[in-house]
Design a protein around this motif. Structure first.
Motif, PDB file in Angstrom:
ATOM      1  N   MET A  13       0.821  -1.336   0.026  1.00 11.18           N
ATOM      2  CA  MET A  13      -0.108  -0.075   0.136  1.00 11.18           C
ATOM      3  C   MET A  13       0.949   1.048   0.040  1.00 11.18           C
ATOM      4  SD  MET A  13      -3.235   0.921   0.052  1.00 11.18           S
ATOM      5  CE  MET A  13      -4.242  -0.532   0.880  1.00 11.18           C
ATOM      6  N   LYS A  14       0.628   2.139  -0.818  1.00 15.46           N
ATOM      7  CA  LYS A  14       1.492   3.385  -0.928  1.00 15.46           C
ATOM      8  C   LYS A  14       0.724   4.413  -0.186  1.00 15.46           C
ATOM      9  CE  LYS A  14       3.040   6.845  -4.392  1.00 15.46           C
ATOM     10  NZ  LYS A  14       2.777   7.327  -5.889  1.00 15.46           N
ATOM     11  N   ASN A  15       1.639   5.044   0.517  1.00 20.13           N
ATOM     12  CA  ASN A  15       0.761   6.389   1.571  1.00 20.13           C
ATOM     13  C   ASN A  15       0.888   7.471   0.593  1.00 20.13           C
ATOM     14  OD1 ASN A  15       0.721   4.673   3.753  1.00 20.13           O
ATOM     15  ND2 ASN A  15       2.625   5.518   4.478  1.00 20.13           N
ATOM     16  N   ARG A  16      -0.122   8.306   0.765  1.00 19.25           N
ATOM     17  CA  ARG A  16      -0.195   9.711   0.106  1.00 19.25           C
ATOM     18  C   ARG A  16      -0.672  10.518   1.346  1.00 19.25           C
ATOM     19  NH1 ARG A  16      -4.388  12.062  -4.318  1.00 19.25           N
ATOM     20  NH2 ARG A  16      -3.877  14.556  -4.229  1.00 19.25           N
ATOM     21  N   VAL A  17       0.456  11.534   1.653  1.00 19.61           N
ATOM     22  CA  VAL A  17       0.315  12.492   2.677  1.00 19.61           C
ATOM     23  C   VAL A  17      -0.176  13.936   2.206  1.00 19.61           C
ATOM     24  CG1 VAL A  17       1.438  13.335   4.929  1.00 19.61           C
ATOM     25  CG2 VAL A  17       1.951  11.093   4.079  1.00 19.61           C
ATOM     26  N   ILE A  18      -1.377  14.145   2.678  1.00 19.98           N
ATOM     27  CA  ILE A  18      -1.781  15.385   2.372  1.00 19.98           C
ATOM     28  C   ILE A  18      -1.591  16.455   3.429  1.00 19.98           C
ATOM     29  CG2 ILE A  18      -3.954  16.820   1.506  1.00 19.98           C
ATOM     30  CD1 ILE A  18      -4.634  13.811   0.301  1.00 19.98           C
ATOM     31  N   PHE A  19      -1.054  17.616   3.188  1.00 22.93           N
ATOM     32  CA  PHE A  19      -1.216  18.778   4.358  1.00 22.93           C
ATOM     33  C   PHE A  19      -2.156  19.678   3.937  1.00 22.93           C
ATOM     34  CE2 PHE A  19       3.663  18.168   5.373  1.00 22.93           C
ATOM     35  CZ  PHE A  19       3.470  17.027   6.284  1.00 22.93           C
ATOM     36  N   VAL A  20      -2.730  19.936   5.005  1.00 22.59           N
ATOM     37  CA  VAL A  20      -3.836  20.867   4.917  1.00 22.59           C
ATOM     38  C   VAL A  20      -3.644  22.104   5.728  1.00 22.59           C
ATOM     39  CG1 VAL A  20      -6.433  21.400   5.090  1.00 22.59           C
ATOM     40  CG2 VAL A  20      -5.713  19.355   4.439  1.00 22.59           C
ATOM     41  N   GLY A  21      -3.206  23.186   5.344  1.00 20.37           N
ATOM     42  CA  GLY A  21      -2.793  24.305   6.148  1.00 20.37           C
ATOM     43  C   GLY A  21      -3.891  25.101   6.710  1.00 20.37           C
ATOM     44  N   VAL A  22      -4.077  25.546   7.845  1.00 13.84           N
ATOM     45  CA  VAL A  22      -5.118  26.124   8.405  1.00 13.84           C
ATOM     46  C   VAL A  22      -4.452  27.323   9.144  1.00 13.84           C
ATOM     47  CG1 VAL A  22      -7.164  26.382   9.741  1.00 13.84           C
ATOM     48  CG2 VAL A  22      -6.554  24.126   8.829  1.00 13.84           C
ATOM     49  N   GLY A  23      -4.389  28.494   8.589  1.00 16.46           N
ATOM     50  CA  GLY A  23      -3.736  29.589   9.295  1.00 16.46           C
ATOM     51  C   GLY A  23      -4.592  30.805   9.673  1.00 16.46           C
ATOM     52  N   GLY A  24      -4.393  31.627  10.417  1.00 18.79           N
ATOM     53  CA  GLY A  24      -5.206  32.596  10.741  1.00 18.79           C
ATOM     54  C   GLY A  24      -4.638  33.281  11.962  1.00 18.79           C
ATOM     55  N   ALA A  25      -5.098  34.518  12.474  1.00 20.36           N
ATOM     56  CA  ALA A  25      -4.588  35.095  13.693  1.00 20.36           C
ATOM     57  C   ALA A  25      -5.091  34.406  14.924  1.00 20.36           C
ATOM     58  CB  ALA A  25      -5.267  36.638  13.660  1.00 20.36           C
ATOM     59  N   THR A  26      -4.324  34.723  16.111  1.00 25.63           N
ATOM     60  CA  THR A  26      -4.785  34.056  17.222  1.00 25.63           C
ATOM     61  C   THR A  26      -6.236  34.509  17.496  1.00 25.63           C
ATOM     62  OG1 THR A  26      -4.454  34.460  19.681  1.00 25.63           O
ATOM     63  CG2 THR A  26      -3.997  36.311  18.227  1.00 25.63           C
ATOM     64  N   CYS A  27      -6.948  33.446  18.066  1.00 25.23           N
ATOM     65  CA  CYS A  27      -8.325  33.363  18.144  1.00 25.23           C
ATOM     66  C   CYS A  27      -9.246  33.923  17.074  1.00 25.23           C
ATOM     67  CB  CYS A  27      -8.784  34.640  19.041  1.00 25.23           C
ATOM     68  SG  CYS A  27      -7.840  34.648  20.731  1.00 25.23           S
ATOM     69  N   SER A  28      -8.864  33.285  15.769  1.00 18.57           N
ATOM     70  CA  SER A  28      -9.535  33.279  14.553  1.00 18.57           C
ATOM     71  C   SER A  28     -10.272  32.166  14.290  1.00 18.57           C
ATOM     72  CB  SER A  28      -8.509  33.535  13.439  1.00 18.57           C
ATOM     73  OG  SER A  28      -7.596  32.557  13.214  1.00 18.57           O
ATOM     74  N   GLY A  29     -10.320  30.981  15.078  1.00 21.91           N
ATOM     75  CA  GLY A  29     -11.049  29.925  14.935  1.00 21.91           C
ATOM     76  C   GLY A  29     -10.211  28.634  14.280  1.00 21.91           C
ATOM     77  N   LYS A  30      -9.018  29.187  14.019  1.00 20.52           N
ATOM     78  CA  LYS A  30      -8.256  28.140  13.111  1.00 20.52           C
ATOM     79  C   LYS A  30      -8.104  26.461  14.031  1.00 20.52           C
ATOM     80  CE  LYS A  30      -3.923  29.969  14.777  1.00 20.52           C
ATOM     81  NZ  LYS A  30      -4.552  30.638  15.839  1.00 20.52           N
ATOM     82  N   THR A  31      -7.820  26.665  15.188  1.00 23.97           N
ATOM     83  CA  THR A  31      -7.893  25.293  15.665  1.00 23.97           C
ATOM     84  C   THR A  31      -9.180  24.759  15.941  1.00 23.97           C
ATOM     85  OG1 THR A  31      -5.809  26.110  17.033  1.00 23.97           O
ATOM     86  CG2 THR A  31      -6.856  24.265  17.881  1.00 23.97           C
ATOM     87  N   THR A  32     -10.160  25.164  15.999  1.00 22.56           N
ATOM     88  CA  THR A  32     -11.473  24.907  15.913  1.00 22.56           C
ATOM     89  C   THR A  32     -11.797  24.255  14.896  1.00 22.56           C
ATOM     90  OG1 THR A  32     -12.361  26.546  17.596  1.00 22.56           O
ATOM     91  CG2 THR A  32     -13.956  25.381  16.549  1.00 22.56           C
ATOM     92  N   LEU A  33     -11.485  24.874  13.570  1.00 22.71           N
ATOM     93  CA  LEU A  33     -11.756  24.079  12.309  1.00 22.71           C
ATOM     94  C   LEU A  33     -10.651  22.977  12.169  1.00 22.71           C
ATOM     95  CD1 LEU A  33     -12.863  24.315   9.448  1.00 22.71           C
ATOM     96  CD2 LEU A  33     -11.265  25.863   8.902  1.00 22.71           C
ATOM     97  N   ALA A  34      -9.686  23.208  12.496  1.00 27.80           N
ATOM     98  CA  ALA A  34      -8.732  21.988  12.396  1.00 27.80           C
ATOM     99  C   ALA A  34      -9.245  20.763  13.096  1.00 27.80           C
ATOM    100  CB  ALA A  34      -7.320  22.316  12.800  1.00 27.80           C
ATOM    101  N   LYS A  35      -9.903  20.799  14.430  1.00 35.05           N
ATOM    102  CA  LYS A  35     -10.408  19.752  15.086  1.00 35.05           C
ATOM    103  C   LYS A  35     -11.468  19.145  14.304  1.00 35.05           C
ATOM    104  CE  LYS A  35      -8.186  20.862  19.301  1.00 35.05           C
ATOM    105  NZ  LYS A  35      -8.024  21.433  20.710  1.00 35.05           N
ATOM    106  N   HIS A  36     -12.606  19.988  13.838  1.00 35.13           N
ATOM    107  CA  HIS A  36     -13.731  19.677  13.132  1.00 35.13           C
ATOM    108  C   HIS A  36     -13.284  18.758  11.936  1.00 35.13           C
ATOM    109  CE1 HIS A  36     -16.828  21.104  15.254  1.00 35.13           C
ATOM    110  NE2 HIS A  36     -16.500  22.554  15.057  1.00 35.13           N
ATOM    111  N   LEU A  37     -12.159  19.132  11.122  1.00 34.81           N
ATOM    112  CA  LEU A  37     -11.563  18.379  10.110  1.00 34.81           C
ATOM    113  C   LEU A  37     -10.866  17.175  10.566  1.00 34.81           C
ATOM    114  CD1 LEU A  37     -10.087  21.374   8.193  1.00 34.81           C
ATOM    115  CD2 LEU A  37     -12.100  20.330   7.788  1.00 34.81           C
ATOM    116  N   ARG A  38     -10.305  17.051  11.651  1.00 38.38           N
ATOM    117  CA  ARG A  38      -9.708  15.611  12.127  1.00 38.38           C
ATOM    118  C   ARG A  38     -10.949  14.864  12.476  1.00 38.38           C
ATOM    119  NH1 ARG A  38      -6.841  16.338  17.587  1.00 38.38           N
ATOM    120  NH2 ARG A  38      -9.057  16.620  18.307  1.00 38.38           N
ATOM    121  N   ASN A  39     -11.950  15.339  12.740  1.00 35.91           N
ATOM    122  CA  ASN A  39     -13.157  14.503  13.169  1.00 35.91           C
ATOM    123  C   ASN A  39     -13.809  14.008  12.166  1.00 35.91           C
ATOM    124  OD1 ASN A  39     -12.886  14.611  16.039  1.00 35.91           O
ATOM    125  ND2 ASN A  39     -14.121  16.440  16.146  1.00 35.91           N
ATOM    126  N   LEU A  40     -13.619  14.385  10.854  1.00 41.28           N
ATOM    127  CA  LEU A  40     -14.345  14.091   9.468  1.00 41.28           C
ATOM    128  C   LEU A  40     -13.239  13.197   8.707  1.00 41.28           C
ATOM    129  CD1 LEU A  40     -15.924  17.572   8.394  1.00 41.28           C
ATOM    130  CD2 LEU A  40     -16.967  15.585   9.900  1.00 41.28           C
TER     131      LEU A  40
END
Length: 245
Positions: free
Chosen positions: A1-28
């Protein structure tokens, strides 16, 4: 099985909601992990002192991140699909603000990404999603280059300031709690954010400018114009497009 690693960047200022979005994506996303840029801060004793205000400066791009360590780690994860065992995260120590999304959105995209993963596995390819979130994600060209999808959450100055002031502080890698000194937002946080991001938007206008092409393919999301469910919907569609192209 060949691995394909996909990097998804979620940037933004402090308190912009980026970590919240990142955790929703991890759950999906099946086979997904988060790398937090905050975990690549230098040791507390090496954080530079601001020359004008004589306090530690955790926000200016030049000294707020151990760039060589972050670049090395990303390259290793891209190559292996695994976070190195020596990497440690302290995100769990920080406040975890719950911003729920519609259950229908969550279930539909979780099913979609599970099906996509299954189809790729049938072709001999294992998809591994690595969500990289950070407040200085688009400052260093070697970081930008490694990201396959580049998202940028933007929230107005006054909202960010209010959210920052409502936080109790930030935990360091050593486990201690950093609290903003008086006027830290006005003197250091916001100027550092502007300095790090003026080059990626038209006219250097970090509040209203559109992407200027300095970060190729940057997807700018105005965080107050959309609810978190709509943001997840928009981003999920882009991620599905990335692997189905």
């Amino acid at each position: 099985m060949k691995n394909r690693v996909i990097f998804v960047g979620v940037g933004g200022a402090t308190c912009s909601g980026k970590t919240t979005l990142a955790k929703h994506l991890r759950n999906l996303l099946p086979e997904s992990v988060i790398l937090h840029q905050d975990d690549f801060a230098p040791p507390q004793e090496n954080i530079p002192i601001h020359p004008g205000y004589n306090v530690q400066d955790w926000d200016s791009a030049e000294g707020a991140v151990d760039w060589p360590r972050m670049i090395k780690t990303l390259k290793k994860v891209k190559e292996t699909g695994v976070i190195p065992p020596e990497h440690r995260s302290h995100d769990h120590l920080n406040e975890q603000r719950d911003v729920p999304i519609d259950r229908a959105v969550s279930e539909r995209w979780k099913e979609t990404f599970t099906q996509i993963a299954r189809e790729h596995e049938e072709r001999g390819e294992r998809l591994i999603w690595v969500i990289v979130d950070g407040f200085l994600l688009y400052w260093h060209p070697e970081i930008v280059e490694q990201l396959d999808v580049r998202l940028f959450l933007r929230v107005p100055h006054d909202v960010l300031k209010q959210r920052r002031h409502e936080r109790h502080g930030y935990h360091t890698a050593e486990g201690s709690l950093w609290r903003d000194p008086p006027h830290y937002w006005e003197q250091i946080v916001w100027p550092a954010y502007v300095a790090a991001h003026a080059g990626i938007v038209e006219g250097g206008d970090v509040e209203h400018g559109r992407p200027n092409g300095a970060v190729p393919g940057l997807i700018l999301i105005d965080g107050l114009d959309m609810g978190m469910s709509d943001i997840v919907e928009k981003v999920s569609a882009r991620l599905a497009e990335e692997v189905q192209a």
